[in-house]
Structures are given as C-alpha cells and as structure tokens.
Write a protein that holds these residues in place. Structure first.
Motif, PDB file in Angstrom:
ATOM      1  N   SER A 141      -2.316  -1.766  -3.688  1.00 16.87           N
ATOM      2  CA  SER A 141      -3.555  -1.045  -3.387  1.00 16.87           C
ATOM      3  C   SER A 141      -3.194   0.269  -2.712  1.00 16.87           C
ATOM      4  CB  SER A 141      -4.469  -1.864  -2.466  1.00 16.87           C
ATOM      5  OG  SER A 141      -5.663  -1.163  -2.188  1.00 16.87           O
ATOM      6  N   PRO A 142      -3.350   1.396  -3.409  1.00 21.49           N
ATOM      7  CA  PRO A 142      -2.914   2.670  -2.839  1.00 21.49           C
ATOM      8  C   PRO A 142      -3.719   3.081  -1.610  1.00 21.49           C
ATOM      9  CG  PRO A 142      -4.189   3.030  -4.841  1.00 21.49           C
ATOM     10  CD  PRO A 142      -3.949   1.559  -4.747  1.00 21.49           C
TER      11      PRO A 142
ATOM     12  N   LYS B  34       0.539  -1.633 -12.017  1.00 21.67           N
ATOM     13  CA  LYS B  34       1.035  -0.334 -12.473  1.00 21.67           C
ATOM     14  C   LYS B  34      -0.091   0.692 -12.565  1.00 21.67           C
ATOM     15  CE  LYS B  34       5.063  -1.876 -15.140  1.00 21.67           C
ATOM     16  NZ  LYS B  34       5.681  -1.928 -16.488  1.00 21.67           N
ATOM     17  N   GLU B  35      -1.249   0.256 -13.022  1.00 22.74           N
ATOM     18  CA  GLU B  35      -2.382   1.171 -13.125  1.00 22.74           C
ATOM     19  C   GLU B  35      -2.852   1.628 -11.743  1.00 22.74           C
ATOM     20  OE1 GLU B  35      -1.810  -0.647 -16.933  1.00 22.74           O
ATOM     21  OE2 GLU B  35      -2.035  -1.577 -14.962  1.00 22.74           O
ATOM     22  N   ALA B  36      -2.821   0.715 -10.779  1.00 20.60           N
ATOM     23  CA  ALA B  36      -3.191   1.081  -9.411  1.00 20.60           C
ATOM     24  C   ALA B  36      -2.166   2.048  -8.821  1.00 20.60           C
ATOM     25  CB  ALA B  36      -3.305  -0.172  -8.539  1.00 20.60           C
ATOM     26  N   GLU B  37      -0.887   1.812  -9.109  1.00 20.77           N
ATOM     27  CA  GLU B  37       0.159   2.726  -8.636  1.00 20.77           C
ATOM     28  C   GLU B  37      -0.014   4.107  -9.260  1.00 20.77           C
ATOM     29  OE1 GLU B  37       3.833  -0.464  -7.968  1.00 20.77           O
ATOM     30  OE2 GLU B  37       3.271   0.160  -9.998  1.00 20.77           O
ATOM     31  N   MET B  38      -0.318   4.130 -10.557  1.00 13.40           N
ATOM     32  CA  MET B  38      -0.498   5.399 -11.261  1.00 13.40           C
ATOM     33  C   MET B  38      -1.726   6.146 -10.758  1.00 13.40           C
ATOM     34  SD  MET B  38       0.591   7.571 -13.465  1.00 13.40           S
ATOM     35  CE  MET B  38       1.577   6.964 -14.830  1.00 13.40           C
ATOM     36  N   ALA B  39      -2.779   5.420 -10.407  1.00 14.09           N
ATOM     37  CA  ALA B  39      -4.005   6.063  -9.925  1.00 14.09           C
ATOM     38  C   ALA B  39      -3.723   6.925  -8.703  1.00 14.09           C
ATOM     39  CB  ALA B  39      -5.061   5.004  -9.606  1.00 14.09           C
ATOM     40  N   LYS B  40      -2.928   6.407  -7.781  1.00 17.77           N
ATOM     41  CA  LYS B  40      -2.590   7.159  -6.572  1.00 17.77           C
ATOM     42  C   LYS B  40      -1.834   8.436  -6.923  1.00 17.77           C
ATOM     43  CE  LYS B  40      -1.470   8.104  -2.246  1.00 17.77           C
ATOM     44  NZ  LYS B  40      -2.437   8.593  -1.262  1.00 17.77           N
ATOM     45  N   LEU B  41      -0.855   8.335  -7.807  1.00 16.72           N
ATOM     46  CA  LEU B  41      -0.064   9.503  -8.170  1.00 16.72           C
ATOM     47  C   LEU B  41      -0.899  10.499  -8.962  1.00 16.72           C
ATOM     48  CD1 LEU B  41       3.384   7.910  -9.052  1.00 16.72           C
ATOM     49  CD2 LEU B  41       2.534   8.750  -6.869  1.00 16.72           C
ATOM     50  N   LEU B  42      -1.822  10.005  -9.761  1.00 11.53           N
ATOM     51  CA  LEU B  42      -2.707  10.894 -10.514  1.00 11.53           C
ATOM     52  C   LEU B  42      -3.586  11.709  -9.563  1.00 11.53           C
ATOM     53  CD1 LEU B  42      -3.950  11.895 -13.152  1.00 11.53           C
ATOM     54  CD2 LEU B  42      -5.426   9.873 -13.146  1.00 11.53           C
TER      55      LEU B  42
ATOM     56  N   GLU C   5       0.812  -1.216   0.000  1.00  9.57           N
ATOM     57  CA  GLU C   5       0.000   0.000   0.000  1.00  9.57           C
ATOM     58  C   GLU C   5       0.848   1.269   0.000  1.00  9.57           C
ATOM     59  OE1 GLU C   5      -3.255   0.611   2.525  1.00  9.57           O
ATOM     60  OE2 GLU C   5      -4.286  -1.251   2.005  1.00  9.57           O
ATOM     61  N   SER C   6       2.135   1.146   0.234  1.00  8.30           N
ATOM     62  CA  SER C   6       3.009   2.319   0.312  1.00  8.30           C
ATOM     63  C   SER C   6       3.086   3.025  -1.041  1.00  8.30           C
ATOM     64  CB  SER C   6       4.410   1.897   0.750  1.00  8.30           C
ATOM     65  OG  SER C   6       4.361   1.179   1.976  1.00  8.30           O
ATOM     66  N   THR C   7       2.930   4.337  -1.034  1.00 13.97           N
ATOM     67  CA  THR C   7       2.922   5.105  -2.280  1.00 13.97           C
ATOM     68  C   THR C   7       4.306   5.135  -2.907  1.00 13.97           C
ATOM     69  OG1 THR C   7       1.189   6.492  -1.350  1.00 13.97           O
ATOM     70  CG2 THR C   7       2.311   7.313  -3.306  1.00 13.97           C
ATOM     71  N   THR C   8       4.338   4.906  -4.225  1.00 13.19           N
ATOM     72  CA  THR C   8       5.609   4.884  -4.932  1.00 13.19           C
ATOM     73  C   THR C   8       5.357   5.043  -6.429  1.00 13.19           C
ATOM     74  OG1 THR C   8       7.633   3.604  -5.272  1.00 13.19           O
ATOM     75  CG2 THR C   8       5.580   2.363  -5.068  1.00 13.19           C
TER      76      THR C   8
ATOM     77  N   ASP D  86       4.295  12.922  -3.231  1.00 13.94           N
ATOM     78  CA  ASP D  86       3.950  11.880  -4.206  1.00 13.94           C
ATOM     79  C   ASP D  86       4.162  12.275  -5.665  1.00 13.94           C
ATOM     80  OD1 ASP D  86       3.286  10.560  -1.935  1.00 13.94           O
ATOM     81  OD2 ASP D  86       1.142  10.421  -2.325  1.00 13.94           O
ATOM     82  N   PRO D  87       3.761  13.496  -6.109  1.00 18.44           N
ATOM     83  CA  PRO D  87       3.983  13.834  -7.519  1.00 18.44           C
ATOM     84  C   PRO D  87       5.450  13.779  -7.924  1.00 18.44           C
ATOM     85  CG  PRO D  87       2.396  15.342  -6.554  1.00 18.44           C
ATOM     86  CD  PRO D  87       2.979  14.535  -5.420  1.00 18.44           C
TER      87      PRO D  87
END
Length: 423
Positions: A150-151, A199-207, A118-121, A264-265
């Motif tokens: 899972s973000p 990757k899509e889940a990771e990108m969702a958080k950064l988006l 779950e850690s943001t990266t 995060d960004p």
C-alpha cells in the motif's frame, strides 16, 4: 478485544498512521531502530512537523507506544512497514531497510497476520524481495500470512489532506491478501481502493510521482526560454489554468526536492533498464532538467547582479527558505544545497533566512556551515541580492520586497515591484 498493530518506522509516514490507528481503537506499537527517537516519542516529544506534541500525547493516552524490540511483532494482528528507501549508488532503491524489516517480521510473525509494505520501491519488490524474507520456507503467502503493498501518500505540511481523508491504494499478493488489507485500512481511512495486485499498487505510486516529475520539468524548461523571449510564464500558466478540462497547472521553481519527486521515478527507470534493457527516456530527461534547475537559478543570480554592475565574486546573496517545500523543516534533497554550493564556487558571500532551519550544513559543500539570520528585514537590507526559494507562511513578502534592493523570485509569488524579478 483491541486489534494489535505494529508499525515499523516512526518517521513522517509511520508515526501519523500509527497515531490515527490508535485513535480508532487499535493497540499500536511504533517500532523504530533509533533508540533516541523512541525515547522521545514515549516522553511525548514529536520529531516530525505534521505531528504536534499534543497529538502525540493524545496517542500515548489512547493506545500508542514506541519500542525498539522487534519481538513485539509476535503479538501483532497487523504489521505495516514504513521504512525509508533512499537511492543506492546504482540508481535503484536501497532495499536494506526493507529487507531488515522483512527479516525481523519473519523471525516473529505468527500465522494469520496481515503484513503490509508501504515503503516506495519498484514494481515486483513485494513479491520478489519482501515476501520471501517474511515467509521463509514454512509459511505460505495468502494462507498462513497475508501480504500486501500500500503506497504511502503522505504530503508533509499539507493541512487539508492527511491519513484519514487521503484515499488509500492497496494491492495484495493474492485476492484474499488484498481484501484483508482493504478491510484493515478501511477502519481508519475514509476511502480505500483495491488494485488488481501488489505490482499495480507499486506502479501506482511511481506513476503519481513520475507524472509530477515530468510536468515540473516541462515548466522548468519553459521558464528558461520564456525569460529569453520576454514572456511572463506565470501569467501564461494562470491563463491556461482557466480551462476547466484537459489541463493541470504546474509552476516552475528552483528545482525539486523531498522524499518522493527527485527519487521515486528513478526506481522505475532503474527497473526498466535492469530488467528490459532499455531506457525510460522521459524520466531521464526530466531528471536532467530538474537537476539543472538550481544551476539555472545561479545563472540568473549572476545576471541580476551583473545588470547592477556587481560582481558575483564578493556579492552578498541572501537565500530565503532553504527547505524542499514551504512550511516544513524537511530539507531532504532541497535544491537550496546545489544552489548554495554553486554560489560559493562563484565567490558569493552567502547567508540565509529560514524560520524552520536554525543551522544549515550545506550538502556537497565541505565546511559550509551557516546559521539563519535572526532579522529578515535587516538581512535583506544588507544583501546585494535576495533569492526567494520557499515562501513560508511566516515570511512577510511585502516587507521583503520593500526592504530588498533586488529580489529574484523563484516561486512567482512576490508582489510586483521594481525590486522584484521572477525566475
């Protein structure tokens, strides 16, 4: 038989989720490397704002306990990793806590376990960094161990949305990994959304956080020239917000802070530059604007004092609310720090009031250690200028306006009056 869950990291993300899972019937171990935190948790003493001692004690009675021994991972049906990922010196995420957690899982995990990061990266971390350390040379992802991302979407201090009613995004390394992660979270989260992959889940958080970062930068830029043009930007925002489609209101402030927006960004910007060789210019510009926001507040403080023929050198300036957001005690990346540092450099006599922060060691200003004023009204009367940074619910804004000679309102929430000026 109860399902067994190990949550690695018992901070503002891991602890609420662990307690929610225990509430829904899981046998939960909250794993943390900080022995003092573990001891306090097992004694019923919470260390985060969003979990009361009462909630923690209900969890302890219902299947939750804290531990430092990574061997508990060997008994788990599910392992969730909620460790911090601060910025490293090169602008990317410091993955050492994630890597340490992954190694610990790899040493103890049993076949059939679901493992969720779950850690943001940055996108690709779950597949390229986390998974190899978990599976080693023996286990096969999606066959022996099921791995997903899972973000976290925890919003500290938010009384409306928590673990249960905030939709959960999951993305697996394989379709089966994603399905298992979705089924796990669905046991205690109302809505679970399955992404195409990790990757899509990771990108969702950064988006999500880049969207906020950029739009906050937009209004932080607009507030500067609006002031010069004698335009009340807050009024303009309220008018624009009446449009029922195509607009979302963002409001200016003294800068961004916390665990997500200012950090995060940069992960995404770093990844784009490192892997593709070009800049993510929108993020870099937003970071430049938002980082400069506290310095703009310092300039406005100088102007407000100058209008009253008071030199900033020797002026008594009271900062009200020094956390990164209202109604919490979290000071991570708070814009109050660079603002305080700049005011001290200009020679101001600095004081502060915050009902959540009894003592303040100002980041970046060596030796600047302050204690919160006990009486806000008295402190406001004594100050040449009061600066509202966070409007905590415990602060009586009408009284603050009445007791202050001059208030600079960086949040646009003070009642109008001769003593109050907006950023």
């Amino acid at each position: 038989m109860k399902k067994s869950l190990v949550v690695i990291g018992q901070g503002y993300v891991g602890l609420p989720m662990a307690l929610r899972a225990a509430e829904k019937g899981f046998d939960v171990v909250g794993l943390d490397t900080n022995g003092a935190v573990v001891e306090a948790l097992n004694s019923g003493v919470s260390h985060i704002d969003d979990v009361s001692d009462e909630q923690l004690n209900r969890g302890l009675a219902g299947g939750y306990r804290a531990a430092t021994d990574a061997a508990t991972i060997g008994d788990a049906d599910v392992v969730v990793v909620c460790v911090p990922t601060p910025l490293s010196a090169d602008g990317g995420p410091d993955l050492r806590p994630v890597e340490a957690a992954a190694r610990a899982i790899g040493e103890h995990v049993r076949p059939g376990t679901l493992v969720v990061l779950e850690s943001t990266t940055y996108p690709g971390t779950t597949e390229e960094v986390f998974t190899p350390l978990v599976v080693g040379d023996i286990l096969i992802p999606g066959v022996d161990v099921f791995i997903a991302f899972s973000p976290e979407r925890i919003d500290p201090g938010n009384e409306r949305f928590g673990v249960q009613n905030t939709p959960k995004v999951v993305g697996g390394l394989t379709p089966e990994c994603g399905h298992r992660a979705r089924e796990f979270y669905a046991e205690f989260v109302d809505t679970v959304v399955e992404a195409k992959g990790a990757k899509e889940a990771e990108m969702a958080k950064l988006l999500e956080n880049t969207f906020r970062h950029v739009n906050i930068a937009l209004v932080n830029e607009m507030v500067r020239f609006s002031h010069e043009l004698d335009i009340d930007l807050w009024d303009a925002i309220e008018c624009a917000a009446t449009k029922p489609f195509g607009y979302m209101a963002f409001r200016p402030g003294p800068g961004v802070g916390g665990h997500c927006i200012p950090v995060d960004p940069s992960y995404l910007s770093h990844r784009v530059k490192a892997q593709l060789g070009y800049a993510f210019r929108m993020v870099e510009l937003a970071e430049e604007i938002n980082t400069a926001a506290p310095l703009y507040v310092a300039t406005r403080i100088w102007q407000a004092l100058n209008e009253r023929r008071i030199a900033v050198n020797g002026a008594k300036v009271l900062l009200v609310g020094v956390t990164y957001k209202a109604n919490i005690s979290d000071r991570r990346e708070s814009p109050a720090d660079p603002l305080a540092k700049r005011l001290v450099e200009l020679g101001a006599e600095l004081s502060y009031y915050d009902p959540y922060i009894a003592e303040w060691q100002v980041e970046g200003a060596s030796g600047l250690h302050l204690r919160s004023a006990e009486d806000l009204s008295a402190a406001a009367r004594d100050a040449d200028l009061v600066v509202l940074l966070q409007a905590h619910r415990d602060i009586d804004l009408k009284t603050l306006a009445h007791e202050s000679t001059t208030v600079l309102d960086t949040r646009g929430v003070m009642p109008p009056g001769k003593s109050v000026s907006r950023l």
